[in-house]
Design an enzyme around this catalytic site. Structure first.
Site, PDB file in Angstrom:
ATOM      1  N   GLY A   1     -16.072 -25.314   3.959  1.00  0.00           N
ATOM      2  CA  GLY A   1     -15.826 -25.750   5.363  1.00  0.00           C
ATOM      3  C   GLY A   1     -16.858 -26.171   6.004  1.00  0.00           C
TER       4      GLY A   1
ATOM      5  N   ASN B   1     -18.833 -28.829  -1.105  1.00  0.00           N
ATOM      6  CA  ASN B   1     -17.696 -29.054  -1.581  1.00  0.00           C
ATOM      7  C   ASN B   1     -16.505 -29.350  -0.489  1.00  0.00           C
ATOM      8  OD1 ASN B   1     -15.104 -29.215  -3.045  1.00  0.00           O
ATOM      9  ND2 ASN B   1     -14.941 -27.009  -3.349  1.00  0.00           N
ATOM     10  N   TRP B   2     -16.329 -30.822  -0.288  1.00  0.00           N
ATOM     11  CA  TRP B   2     -15.469 -31.274   0.807  1.00  0.00           C
ATOM     12  C   TRP B   2     -13.826 -30.859   0.648  1.00  0.00           C
ATOM     13  CZ3 TRP B   2     -17.049 -37.014   2.284  1.00  0.00           C
ATOM     14  CH2 TRP B   2     -18.607 -36.870   2.826  1.00  0.00           C
ATOM     15  N   LYS B   3     -13.392 -30.279  -0.587  1.00  0.00           N
ATOM     16  CA  LYS B   3     -12.158 -30.436  -1.037  1.00  0.00           C
ATOM     17  C   LYS B   3     -11.347 -31.539  -0.456  1.00  0.00           C
ATOM     18  CE  LYS B   3     -13.186 -25.351  -0.540  1.00  0.00           C
ATOM     19  NZ  LYS B   3     -12.704 -23.985  -0.610  1.00  0.00           N
TER      20      LYS B   3
ATOM     21  N   GLU C   1      -9.628 -22.873  -6.837  1.00  0.00           N
ATOM     22  CA  GLU C   1      -8.326 -23.768  -6.250  1.00  0.00           C
ATOM     23  C   GLU C   1      -7.647 -24.299  -7.442  1.00  0.00           C
ATOM     24  OE1 GLU C   1     -10.256 -25.513  -2.942  1.00  0.00           O
ATOM     25  OE2 GLU C   1     -10.559 -23.394  -1.723  1.00  0.00           O
TER      26      GLU C   1
ATOM     27  N   SER D   1     -17.282 -18.553   2.211  1.00  0.00           N
ATOM     28  CA  SER D   1     -17.693 -18.658   3.421  1.00  0.00           C
ATOM     29  C   SER D   1     -19.144 -18.577   3.972  1.00  0.00           C
ATOM     30  CB  SER D   1     -16.933 -17.269   4.269  1.00  0.00           C
ATOM     31  OG  SER D   1     -15.483 -17.535   4.132  1.00  0.00           O
TER      32      SER D   1
ATOM     33  N   HIS E   1     -13.140 -24.485 -10.237  1.00  0.00           N
ATOM     34  CA  HIS E   1     -12.930 -23.947  -8.965  1.00  0.00           C
ATOM     35  C   HIS E   1     -11.631 -23.059  -8.937  1.00  0.00           C
ATOM     36  CE1 HIS E   1     -12.455 -23.642  -4.519  1.00  0.00           C
ATOM     37  NE2 HIS E   1     -13.743 -24.094  -4.601  1.00  0.00           N
TER      38      HIS E   1
ATOM     39  N   GLY F   1     -12.828 -19.348   2.280  1.00  0.00           N
ATOM     40  CA  GLY F   1     -12.116 -19.947   3.458  1.00  0.00           C
ATOM     41  C   GLY F   1     -11.609 -18.904   4.281  1.00  0.00           C
TER      42      GLY F   1
ATOM     43  N   GLU G   1     -17.909 -17.633  -6.977  1.00  0.00           N
ATOM     44  CA  GLU G   1     -17.306 -17.864  -5.770  1.00  0.00           C
ATOM     45  C   GLU G   1     -16.061 -16.623  -5.955  1.00  0.00           C
ATOM     46  OE1 GLU G   1     -17.716 -21.909  -3.771  1.00  0.00           O
ATOM     47  OE2 GLU G   1     -16.042 -21.850  -5.215  1.00  0.00           O
TER      48      GLU G   1
HETATM   49  P1  13P Z   1     -15.603 -21.914   1.920  1.00  0.00           P
HETATM   50  O1  13P Z   1     -17.016 -22.139   2.245  1.00  0.00           O
HETATM   51  O2  13P Z   1     -14.880 -22.703   3.156  1.00  0.00           O
HETATM   52  O3  13P Z   1     -15.365 -20.450   2.117  1.00  0.00           O
HETATM   53  O4  13P Z   1     -15.278 -22.527   0.587  1.00  0.00           O
HETATM   54  C1  13P Z   1     -16.193 -22.061  -0.472  1.00  0.00           C
HETATM   55  C2  13P Z   1     -15.685 -22.897  -1.729  1.00  0.00           C
HETATM   56  O5  13P Z   1     -14.515 -22.846  -2.175  1.00  0.00           O
HETATM   57  C3  13P Z   1     -16.742 -23.877  -2.041  1.00  0.00           C
HETATM   58  O6  13P Z   1     -16.254 -24.404  -3.356  1.00  0.00           O
END
Ligand code: 13P
Length: 252
Positions: free
Chosen positions: A234, A9-11, A97, A212, A95, A173, A167
């Site tokens: 990430g 997931n590149w966000k 976020e 993470s 998600h 993150g 998640e």
């Molecule tokens: P990180 O791997 O950066 O913690 O993010 C996880 C995430 O939200 C994947 O959708």
């Protein structure tokens, strides 16, 4: 046996030049992998580039979100049919976020899940509790409600065409990964919640862990019986890291 899946997931990251390099590395490295599906979920404007650069590779790709509506007057929204036109096979829905920053509730997430499925996309349904919810002992209540909202709206059979990603918000993150045992317990809970409605769907459902995940901790997580892969933030932006995680998910 359930297959393995690792989705990046590149966000809101990437640019044309950096993507080109990353995708080139992924394309070459993924050709050597077996027994794991590798997926790239990128920002909408880059899906065209991804379609050009990953066509004919062993990688697949998807959106990070999708509209709950079809075509029409919904300014800013991208429909599931549009994602399909750019070769997407997946769409992340719910998600954390999207839930916390953009105000998506369980009903909206369920509608997005249904819209993705109807267009032939595989929804990756994200669920997970905040730190406060975990510490107050509400993990099962929160995650259970997130799962139930989709089951109620779409029917349990719909989960047979979907992927779930657990998640925990406190692990996203933050560098603070859930321990394999914590993640396993949540995954087993999710599977049992669904098994209460349909044991076959539950047994075949891929449940990914996200939060993470790095090359250094992936193997321990993927060794747990109910963890079928990962949703990677990430670390998905670094070709070697992402590919090492995909490799750790391979069934031997
Ligand atoms: P990180 O791997 O950066 O913690 O993010 C996880 C995430 O939200 C994947 O959708």
């Amino acid at each position: 046996m359930r297959g393995r899946l690792v989705a990046g997931n590149w966000k809101s990251n990437g640019d044309l030049a950096a993507n080109q390099l990353l995708l080139g590395h992924l394309r070459a490295a993924a050709a050597g992998l077996q027994g794991v599906d590798c997926v790239v979920c990128a920002p909408y404007p880059y899906l065209f580039q991804i379609q050009q650069l990953l066509a004919g590779s062993t990688l697949t790709w998807g959106g990070q979100d999708v509209s709950q509506f079809g075509a029409g007057a919904y300014t800013g929204a991208v429909t599931a049919a549009m994602l399909r036109e750019f070769g997407c096979r997946y769409a992340i829905v719910g998600h954390s976020e999207r839930r916390s920053i953009f105000g998506e509730n369980n009903a909206m997430v369920a509608a997005k899940f249904g819209a993705a499925l109807q267009a032939g996309l595989t929804p990756i349904l994200c669920v997970g509790e905040t730190l406060q919810e975990r510490e107050s002992g509400a993990m099962e209540q929160v995650v259970g409600a997130q799962i139930d909202a989709v089951v109620t709206a779409a029917g349990v059979a719909a989960l047979g065409k979907a992927v779930v990603a657990y998640e925990p918000v406190w692990a996203i993150g933050t560098g603070k990964t859930a321990t394999p045992e914590q993640a396993q317990a949540a995954h087993a809970f999710i599977r049992s919640r669904i098994a209460a409605q349909d044991a076959v769907v539950a047994a075949e459902l891929k449940i990914l862990y996200g939060g993470s995940v790095k090359a250094a901790n992936a193997a321990q997580l993927f060794a747990m019986p109910d963890i079928d892969g990962g949703l990677i933030g990430g670390a998905a932006l670094v070709a070697e890291e992402f590919m090492a995680i995909c490799k750790a998910a391979q069934r031997h």
